[in-house]
Design an enzyme around this catalytic site. Sequence first.
Site, PDB file in Angstrom:
ATOM      1  N   HIS A 168       4.954   7.244 -30.535  1.00 29.07           N
ATOM      2  CA  HIS A 168       5.875   6.315 -31.381  1.00 29.07           C
ATOM      3  C   HIS A 168       7.302   6.697 -31.195  1.00 29.07           C
ATOM      4  O   HIS A 168       7.761   7.769 -30.539  1.00 29.07           O
ATOM      5  CB  HIS A 168       5.185   6.778 -32.806  1.00 29.07           C
ATOM      6  CG  HIS A 168       3.947   6.394 -33.170  1.00 29.07           C
ATOM      7  ND1 HIS A 168       3.560   6.348 -34.237  1.00 29.07           N
ATOM      8  CD2 HIS A 168       2.875   6.364 -32.495  1.00 29.07           C
ATOM      9  CE1 HIS A 168       2.281   6.087 -34.408  1.00 29.07           C
ATOM     10  NE2 HIS A 168       1.820   5.840 -33.158  1.00 29.07           N
ATOM     11  N   GLU A 206       9.711   7.544 -33.025  1.00 29.17           N
ATOM     12  CA  GLU A 206      10.249   8.850 -33.424  1.00 29.17           C
ATOM     13  C   GLU A 206       9.974  10.096 -32.735  1.00 29.17           C
ATOM     14  O   GLU A 206      10.886  10.911 -32.461  1.00 29.17           O
ATOM     15  CB  GLU A 206       9.847   9.141 -34.994  1.00 29.17           C
ATOM     16  CG  GLU A 206      10.086   8.029 -35.957  1.00 29.17           C
ATOM     17  CD  GLU A 206       9.173   6.848 -36.115  1.00 29.17           C
ATOM     18  OE1 GLU A 206       9.370   6.395 -37.232  1.00 29.17           O
ATOM     19  OE2 GLU A 206       8.495   6.909 -35.465  1.00 29.17           O
ATOM     20  N   CYS A 244       5.186   7.302 -39.759  1.00 28.20           N
ATOM     21  CA  CYS A 244       3.665   7.505 -40.283  1.00 28.20           C
ATOM     22  C   CYS A 244       3.255   9.128 -40.355  1.00 28.20           C
ATOM     23  O   CYS A 244       4.381   9.711 -40.167  1.00 28.20           O
ATOM     24  CB  CYS A 244       2.692   6.942 -39.037  1.00 28.20           C
ATOM     25  SG  CYS A 244       2.862   8.087 -37.567  1.00 28.20           S
ATOM     26  N   CYS A 271       4.426  11.066 -37.027  1.00 28.04           N
ATOM     27  CA  CYS A 271       6.000  11.231 -36.938  1.00 28.04           C
ATOM     28  C   CYS A 271       6.613  12.032 -37.851  1.00 28.04           C
ATOM     29  O   CYS A 271       7.483  12.893 -37.655  1.00 28.04           O
ATOM     30  CB  CYS A 271       6.652   9.732 -36.741  1.00 28.04           C
ATOM     31  SG  CYS A 271       5.936   8.776 -35.532  1.00 28.04           S
TER      32      CYS A 271
END
Length: 158
Positions: A55, A57, A85, A88
């Site tokens: 992801h 991040e 999320c 993350c």
Amino acid sequence: MEQDHKKFMQMAIELSQYNVDNEQGGPFGAVIIKDGDVIARSANRVVPTNDPTAHAEVAAIRLACKELGTYNLEGCVIYTSCEPCPMCLGAIYWARIGKVYYANTKKDAADIGFDDHFIYDELELPMANRKLPFEQLMHDDALQVFKQWQRTENKTDY
């Protein structure tokens, strides 16, 4: 200072736009800043890397740690195009990032098919009631390693 916030968030949004424009995966971008300088930036890299943990991040955290030569990102802030999320968010806490600035909300993400609510729901359930089966094996053997770690004097706490 407000101008800097907008500038850094614009970078994160542009990274998310890049992914959409180039069909590189999810519309997410993240930028990590320390002392007013860009340390790392990344769009979501799940599709091009075949890595479900890539992801924006997490990818930016990995780059920032490499750039700074540390696993501890105290003193850094992250600008992300969407509220993080659960994975993350955990990575942000583990990296000790000091503040999160975000644009879209987790509801906005859910509305376009990126719904993490089931993970939050699962965490509230006892392991026996979760959709993903859990089974403990070899606890005593693994616990010995933990005990050894606990006794180790020359260890790096993190």
